[in-house]
Design a protein around this motif. Sequence first.
Motif, PDB file in Angstrom:
ATOM      1  N   ALA A 130       0.826  -1.201   0.000  1.00 38.53           N
ATOM      2  CA  ALA A 130       0.000   0.000   0.000  1.00 38.53           C
ATOM      3  C   ALA A 130       0.864   1.257   0.000  1.00 38.53           C
ATOM      4  O   ALA A 130       0.533   2.261  -0.636  1.00 38.53           O
ATOM      5  N   TYR A 131       1.992   1.187   0.706  1.00 38.22           N
ATOM      6  CA  TYR A 131       2.896   2.349   0.781  1.00 38.22           C
ATOM      7  C   TYR A 131       3.436   2.709  -0.601  1.00 38.22           C
ATOM      8  O   TYR A 131       3.529   3.896  -0.949  1.00 38.22           O
ATOM      9  N   TYR A 132       3.798   1.702  -1.391  1.00 39.46           N
ATOM     10  CA  TYR A 132       4.374   1.971  -2.708  1.00 39.46           C
ATOM     11  C   TYR A 132       3.315   2.153  -3.792  1.00 39.46           C
ATOM     12  O   TYR A 132       3.584   2.783  -4.823  1.00 39.46           O
ATOM     13  N   LEU A 133       2.127   1.601  -3.580  1.00 39.92           N
ATOM     14  CA  LEU A 133       1.086   1.678  -4.600  1.00 39.92           C
ATOM     15  C   LEU A 133       0.291   2.975  -4.510  1.00 39.92           C
ATOM     16  O   LEU A 133       0.007   3.619  -5.530  1.00 39.92           O
ATOM     17  N   PHE A 134      -0.058   3.389  -3.296  1.00 39.41           N
ATOM     18  CA  PHE A 134      -0.878   4.590  -3.113  1.00 39.41           C
ATOM     19  C   PHE A 134       0.007   5.835  -3.031  1.00 39.41           C
ATOM     20  O   PHE A 134       1.158   5.763  -2.610  1.00 39.41           O
ATOM     21  N   PRO A 135      -0.525   6.990  -3.426  1.00 39.83           N
ATOM     22  CA  PRO A 135       0.260   8.230  -3.300  1.00 39.83           C
ATOM     23  C   PRO A 135       0.530   8.558  -1.840  1.00 39.83           C
ATOM     24  O   PRO A 135      -0.326   8.359  -0.984  1.00 39.83           O
ATOM     25  N   ASN A 136       1.720   9.035  -1.564  1.00 36.28           N
ATOM     26  CA  ASN A 136       2.130   9.342  -0.194  1.00 36.28           C
ATOM     27  C   ASN A 136       1.777  10.798   0.124  1.00 36.28           C
ATOM     28  O   ASN A 136       2.579  11.715  -0.076  1.00 36.28           O
ATOM     29  N   PHE A 137       0.576  11.017   0.626  1.00 33.92           N
ATOM     30  CA  PHE A 137       0.127  12.378   0.920  1.00 33.92           C
ATOM     31  C   PHE A 137       0.865  12.985   2.107  1.00 33.92           C
ATOM     32  O   PHE A 137       0.868  14.203   2.278  1.00 33.92           O
ATOM     33  N   ALA A 138       1.482  12.152   2.932  1.00 33.45           N
ATOM     34  CA  ALA A 138       2.220  12.671   4.085  1.00 33.45           C
ATOM     35  C   ALA A 138       3.405  13.525   3.660  1.00 33.45           C
ATOM     36  O   ALA A 138       3.871  14.378   4.428  1.00 33.45           O
TER      37      ALA A 138
END
Length: 266
Positions: free
Chosen positions: A211-219
């Motif tokens: 999920a960390y690499y697939l989804f955009p990192n909005f943080a």
Amino acid sequence: MLLAIIRVTFWEGLRNKAIYGISLLAGLMMAFTVVLSGMIMRDVGKVATDLTLSTTTFAALLVVLFVGITILARDIERKTVYLAMSRSISRSRYVVARFLGLGLLQTLVLALLLMASLSTLLLVKQMYTSYFGTVSFLMVAVAHLFVLIQMLLLSALSILFSMVASSPFVTFMLTTITWLIGSSTQEVKQMLESTDAVQIALPTTLIIKLAYYLFPNFALFDLKAIAAHGLAVNLPKLGISLVYGLGYSVAVLSLAIILFKRKELV
């Protein structure tokens, strides 16, 4: 024709009644910041900055969820997209025009929220000078810019989801879930990598890392801590975050265009 669609999208967003409700909510939250600051009397500037930036992010997010995602989704659902297609505009230009119109709307919203945030902080500083501390107003402005980058990326994702979703509600849910996951994966991943982290089953760990690499990192775009606590600014990291956000938006929008070209509108 491209400019006409951008203009129509912008004014369609402004005429949406949700905008007025979101504006009222943001105003009340800014006023609450002033009231709450008077109750703390310690690190007032940090608290006020954190609250105003949180208000900005929340209000901008609501604009995407309740205004932005309805425009293109309803065009497809109600077949009004045929009107634009009948004017000999390509599907790719249509999607880009809609995105730029939403981006223009978000820019206006963030500009107004920046003015409200700075006014709130200046008022709090004037009322509680002795307890305000040191707050970088420049970093507050930069933080608003990165909120805009977040929302442009989320708007691009909402356009992509509208190409595969069956209704605006499904687009809304997919966009919301993506925001929630993208805002939390970095913190969860850091917790997993810490030496004193609780042991978690391997499948769960793999899912979190995926999920960390697939989804955009909005943080990456969250600068509340830097602006509120006066932390050191890492300019190269900010530059990478900016390129990441814009590059991700272009990639998502390109995929949306490909799907839209293959989509049956009948």
